[in-house]
Design a protein around this motif. Structure first.
Motif, PDB file in Angstrom:
ATOM      1  N   LEU A 273       0.823  -1.240   0.000  1.00 47.08           N
ATOM      2  CA  LEU A 273       0.009  -0.039   0.007  1.00 47.08           C
ATOM      3  C   LEU A 273       0.900   1.257   0.080  1.00 47.08           C
ATOM      4  O   LEU A 273       1.671   1.454   0.850  1.00 47.08           O
ATOM      5  N   THR A 274       0.713   2.187  -0.878  1.00 48.65           N
ATOM      6  CA  THR A 274       1.647   3.232  -1.095  1.00 48.65           C
ATOM      7  C   THR A 274       0.629   4.450  -1.416  1.00 48.65           C
ATOM      8  O   THR A 274      -0.176   4.484  -2.435  1.00 48.65           O
ATOM      9  N   ALA A 275       0.720   5.474  -0.487  1.00 51.54           N
ATOM     10  CA  ALA A 275      -0.007   6.713  -0.891  1.00 51.54           C
ATOM     11  C   ALA A 275       1.072   8.037  -0.361  1.00 51.54           C
ATOM     12  O   ALA A 275       1.675   7.829   0.797  1.00 51.54           O
ATOM     13  N   ALA A 276       0.914   9.034  -1.083  1.00 49.70           N
ATOM     14  CA  ALA A 276       1.988   9.942  -0.984  1.00 49.70           C
ATOM     15  C   ALA A 276       1.704  10.968   0.339  1.00 49.70           C
ATOM     16  O   ALA A 276       2.578  11.235   0.943  1.00 49.70           O
ATOM     17  N   ASN A 277       0.317  10.950   0.667  1.00 51.26           N
ATOM     18  CA  ASN A 277       0.147  11.817   1.883  1.00 51.26           C
ATOM     19  C   ASN A 277      -0.637  10.944   3.091  1.00 51.26           C
ATOM     20  O   ASN A 277      -1.044  11.752   3.860  1.00 51.26           O
ATOM     21  N   GLY A 278      -0.705   9.953   3.000  1.00 49.13           N
ATOM     22  CA  GLY A 278      -1.372   8.979   4.142  1.00 49.13           C
ATOM     23  C   GLY A 278      -2.167   8.016   3.887  1.00 49.13           C
ATOM     24  O   GLY A 278      -2.675   7.696   2.771  1.00 49.13           O
ATOM     25  N   ILE A 279      -1.948   6.904   4.767  1.00 47.99           N
ATOM     26  CA  ILE A 279      -2.993   5.734   4.914  1.00 47.99           C
ATOM     27  C   ILE A 279      -3.488   5.677   6.132  1.00 47.99           C
ATOM     28  O   ILE A 279      -2.973   5.936   7.234  1.00 47.99           O
ATOM     29  N   ASN A 280      -4.878   5.360   6.257  1.00 44.08           N
ATOM     30  CA  ASN A 280      -5.746   5.325   7.358  1.00 44.08           C
ATOM     31  C   ASN A 280      -6.590   4.054   7.284  1.00 44.08           C
ATOM     32  O   ASN A 280      -6.958   3.553   6.253  1.00 44.08           O
ATOM     33  N   ILE A 281      -6.160   3.232   8.394  1.00 42.57           N
ATOM     34  CA  ILE A 281      -6.857   2.031   8.445  1.00 42.57           C
ATOM     35  C   ILE A 281      -7.423   1.840   9.618  1.00 42.57           C
ATOM     36  O   ILE A 281      -7.000   2.144  10.839  1.00 42.57           O
ATOM     37  N   GLU A 282      -8.990   1.476   9.799  1.00 40.65           N
ATOM     38  CA  GLU A 282      -9.761   1.499  10.847  1.00 40.65           C
ATOM     39  C   GLU A 282     -10.901   0.400  10.885  1.00 40.65           C
ATOM     40  O   GLU A 282     -11.551   0.297   9.951  1.00 40.65           O
ATOM     41  N   ALA A 283     -10.579  -0.656  11.962  1.00 34.99           N
ATOM     42  CA  ALA A 283     -11.579  -1.533  12.234  1.00 34.99           C
ATOM     43  C   ALA A 283     -12.404  -1.124  13.396  1.00 34.99           C
ATOM     44  O   ALA A 283     -11.894  -1.438  14.667  1.00 34.99           O
ATOM     45  N   SER A 284     -13.460  -0.403  13.323  1.00 31.52           N
ATOM     46  CA  SER A 284     -14.114   0.120  14.419  1.00 31.52           C
ATOM     47  C   SER A 284     -15.533  -0.486  14.421  1.00 31.52           C
ATOM     48  O   SER A 284     -16.433   0.035  14.539  1.00 31.52           O
ATOM     49  N   ASN A 307      -2.067   5.668   9.897  1.00 35.52           N
ATOM     50  CA  ASN A 307      -2.891   5.840  11.187  1.00 35.52           C
ATOM     51  C   ASN A 307      -3.539   4.452  11.215  1.00 35.52           C
ATOM     52  O   ASN A 307      -4.492   4.227  10.194  1.00 35.52           O
ATOM     53  N   ILE A 308      -3.378   3.589  12.135  1.00 36.09           N
ATOM     54  CA  ILE A 308      -4.078   2.198  12.164  1.00 36.09           C
ATOM     55  C   ILE A 308      -5.019   2.097  13.510  1.00 36.09           C
ATOM     56  O   ILE A 308      -4.299   2.551  14.668  1.00 36.09           O
ATOM     57  N   LYS A 309      -6.041   1.912  13.477  1.00 35.21           N
ATOM     58  CA  LYS A 309      -6.860   2.148  14.732  1.00 35.21           C
ATOM     59  C   LYS A 309      -7.736   0.647  14.700  1.00 35.21           C
ATOM     60  O   LYS A 309      -8.148   0.344  13.456  1.00 35.21           O
ATOM     61  N   SER A 310      -7.796   0.030  15.872  1.00 31.10           N
ATOM     62  CA  SER A 310      -8.420  -1.392  15.941  1.00 31.10           C
ATOM     63  C   SER A 310      -9.156  -1.407  17.170  1.00 31.10           C
ATOM     64  O   SER A 310      -8.541  -1.193  18.142  1.00 31.10           O
ATOM     65  N   LEU A 311     -10.513  -1.542  17.054  1.00 29.94           N
ATOM     66  CA  LEU A 311     -11.313  -1.780  18.389  1.00 29.94           C
ATOM     67  C   LEU A 311     -10.706  -2.936  19.173  1.00 29.94           C
ATOM     68  O   LEU A 311     -10.771  -3.161  20.348  1.00 29.94           O
ATOM     69  N   GLY A 312     -10.499  -3.967  18.397  1.00 29.38           N
ATOM     70  CA  GLY A 312      -9.817  -5.345  19.032  1.00 29.38           C
ATOM     71  C   GLY A 312      -8.474  -5.407  18.998  1.00 29.38           C
ATOM     72  O   GLY A 312      -7.680  -4.329  18.730  1.00 29.38           O
ATOM     73  N   GLY A 313      -7.944  -6.434  18.826  1.00 31.78           N
ATOM     74  CA  GLY A 313      -6.613  -6.856  18.706  1.00 31.78           C
ATOM     75  C   GLY A 313      -5.974  -6.449  17.477  1.00 31.78           C
ATOM     76  O   GLY A 313      -6.539  -6.191  16.613  1.00 31.78           O
ATOM     77  N   LEU A 314      -4.680  -5.990  17.612  1.00 26.99           N
ATOM     78  CA  LEU A 314      -3.834  -5.896  16.339  1.00 26.99           C
ATOM     79  C   LEU A 314      -2.703  -6.572  16.175  1.00 26.99           C
ATOM     80  O   LEU A 314      -1.909  -6.597  17.061  1.00 26.99           O
ATOM     81  N   ASP A 315      -2.660  -7.119  14.860  1.00 31.35           N
ATOM     82  CA  ASP A 315      -1.457  -8.141  14.921  1.00 31.35           C
ATOM     83  C   ASP A 315      -0.633  -7.425  13.608  1.00 31.35           C
ATOM     84  O   ASP A 315      -1.169  -7.310  12.345  1.00 31.35           O
ATOM     85  N   LEU A 316       0.735  -7.509  13.701  1.00 31.15           N
ATOM     86  CA  LEU A 316       1.573  -7.340  12.606  1.00 31.15           C
ATOM     87  C   LEU A 316       2.355  -8.538  12.267  1.00 31.15           C
ATOM     88  O   LEU A 316       3.367  -8.769  13.253  1.00 31.15           O
ATOM     89  N   LEU A 317       2.401  -9.112  11.520  1.00 33.92           N
ATOM     90  CA  LEU A 317       2.901 -10.557  11.180  1.00 33.92           C
ATOM     91  C   LEU A 317       3.787 -10.467  10.078  1.00 33.92           C
ATOM     92  O   LEU A 317       4.166  -9.570   9.442  1.00 33.92           O
ATOM     93  N   HIS A 318       4.598 -11.696   9.851  1.00 31.94           N
ATOM     94  CA  HIS A 318       5.544 -12.059   8.945  1.00 31.94           C
ATOM     95  C   HIS A 318       4.973 -13.315   8.181  1.00 31.94           C
ATOM     96  O   HIS A 318       4.440 -13.873   8.740  1.00 31.94           O
ATOM     97  N   ASP A 319       5.837 -13.345   7.187  1.00 34.27           N
ATOM     98  CA  ASP A 319       5.976 -14.785   6.470  1.00 34.27           C
ATOM     99  C   ASP A 319       7.441 -14.746   6.061  1.00 34.27           C
ATOM    100  O   ASP A 319       8.233 -14.339   6.632  1.00 34.27           O
ATOM    101  N   SER A 320       7.705 -15.789   5.144  1.00 32.93           N
ATOM    102  CA  SER A 320       9.122 -15.873   4.692  1.00 32.93           C
ATOM    103  C   SER A 320       9.397 -16.356   3.320  1.00 32.93           C
ATOM    104  O   SER A 320       8.269 -17.029   2.675  1.00 32.93           O
ATOM    105  N   ASN A 321      10.574 -16.123   2.872  1.00 33.09           N
ATOM    106  CA  ASN A 321      10.870 -16.725   1.789  1.00 33.09           C
ATOM    107  C   ASN A 321      11.989 -17.771   1.936  1.00 33.09           C
ATOM    108  O   ASN A 321      12.550 -17.871   2.917  1.00 33.09           O
TER     109      ASN A 321
END
Length: 400
Positions: A273-284, A307-321
């Motif tokens: 996800l690429t945006a010049a002036n901002g990314i807003n993600i909200e799970a409300s 800006n990332i907002k989550s009413l519930g839990g928030l996970d930032l995960l990984h994968d692999s090559n």
């Protein structure tokens, strides 16, 4: 494929599905729906499924799921005696460029330069003294040896710091070598599959769902902002998520498993996800089931904020090559009177973490429950990073 010289609106009273068809000769052979509008592009349905679709608008792209899920899903396309697509090679090359940049950050820092200028004379004097001691009678070299050890002890802190810097540089250089091996295998012809995700390009990208938003291997590019808003959740396995943004892995075999020369390559196609002036993600959503999961994805907000907002839990995960190789060789040496047979087997497995990366002027992550990050990277060189969890905050490293 549909094109409009002005605005384009597609509205369904039921579900809206833009279905793609997987290809049998790599990503280039897939058939996907392509929509292009010179101005604004709007898609509305109860549930909206964009299957590796391509959306392009000179103005805004607005996608709304009024009573269900909004999905931007991928296609898995067969590789038959083929190399991976160039986009995979490009991403691996970007990883090498990133490793070079990380090395440059270390070697150009004033702390590294200061440690180097102080530690190298100490290390050189110590090495020369030990060599002199080894080559001469102990009584002759003992004085120099004692002096070197005393000097080393007096400068232990700066020498240890310098060694730590160099250990990190060695690790990054080794990673570059391994990545070059992966690139060579990705260019080789094999049998397996590769992943094609959807692509959305616009001035602003707005995804809104009354339930959940999920996307995998998606590429979203906005000249201004990306806004993802969900008001509910869906169940994925045993978990529930309001928003899920993931990378997807696929593999290819080179050779046969029971042969003497066999390789297996697994590569991840991330969401970007690429945006010049901002990314807003909200799970409300209405309760803590409205969680957010972002895995093996890259978010870049340029000069704006993430800006990332989550009413519930928030996970930032990984994968692999992953690259696995097995090679068995045999032969003999000696003459016809005494000949010795020999065999040799080599097995190697390299795994590289594909992390979630957040890059912006400012990064703000807020969860009403817990935040867990695994091998995630936060880059806000010109601003601030704020991680705020309602219950617990976990920042975890991952072994490679």
């Amino acid at each position: 494929q549909l094109k409009s010289a002005g605005n384009m609106t597609i509205r369904s009273k039921g579900d809206l599905i833009l279905a793609g068809q997987a290809g049998k000769t790599g990503n280039a052979s897939a058939k996907v729906v392509k929509l292009e509008a010179s101005k604004n592009l709007s898609l509305v349905g109860k549930n909206v499924n964009l299957n590796a679709s391509e959306l392009n608008a000179g103005g805004n792209v607005d996608v709304v799921a009024t009573n269900g899920q909004l999905s931007l899903t991928s296609l898995e396309n067969t590789l038959t005696n083929q190399a991976y697509s160039q986009e995979y090679i490009d991403r691996l090359n970007q990883s090498i460029v990133r490793a070079d940049a990380d090395i440059a950050v270390i070697t150009n820092s004033e702390k590294y330069k200061d440690a180097k200028s102080k530690a190298e004379p100490v290390l050189q004097f110590y090495a020369e003294a030990m060599a002199f001691f080894a080559q001469n009678h102990p009584q002759v070299g003992m004085g120099r040896k004692n002096a070197a050890e005393a000097r080393m002890a007096a400068n232990k802190a700066v020498v240890d710091q310098y060694k730590q810097y160099n250990a990190k540089i060695d690790q990054l250089n080794n990673q570059k070598k391994q990545l070059n091996n992966v690139i060579n295998q990705a260019k080789a012809k094999g049998n397996g599959s590769e992943i094609l995700g959807g692509k959305v390009t616009a001035h602003n990208i707005n995804f809104t769902s009354n339930a959940s938003i999920d996307m995998d291997a998606a590429k979203l590019t906005a000249k201004n902002h990306i806004n993802l808003m969900s008001a509910g959740y869906k169940k994925i396995g045993t978990n529930t998520y309001g928003i899920s943004i993931e990378g997807v892995s696929s593999g290819a075999e080179i050779g046969k498993q029971d042969s003497d020369d066999y390789k297996y390559l697994m590569l991840t196609n991330p969401s970007v996800l690429t945006a010049a002036n901002g990314i807003n993600i909200e799970a409300s959503g209405v309760d803590k089931n409205s969680k957010t999961s972002i895995g093996a994805s890259k978010l870049n907000a340029g000069n704006g904020a993430i800006n990332i907002k989550s009413l519930g839990g928030l996970d930032l995960l990984h994968d692999s090559n992953e690259l696995y190789s097995y090679r068995f060789t045999s032969g003999s040496h000696g003459n016809f009177i005494k000949k010795t047979k020999w065999t040799k087997s080599e097995e190697k497995r390299d795994v590289f973490v594909v992390p979630t990366e957040l890059t912006a002027k400012n990064i703000n992550v807020l969860s009403g429950e817990d935040i867990n990050t695994y091998a995630s990277r936060f880059n806000a060189a010109k601003g601030d990073i704020h991680l705020t969890a309602g219950t617990s905050l976990g920042l975890y490293a991952v072994d490679e």
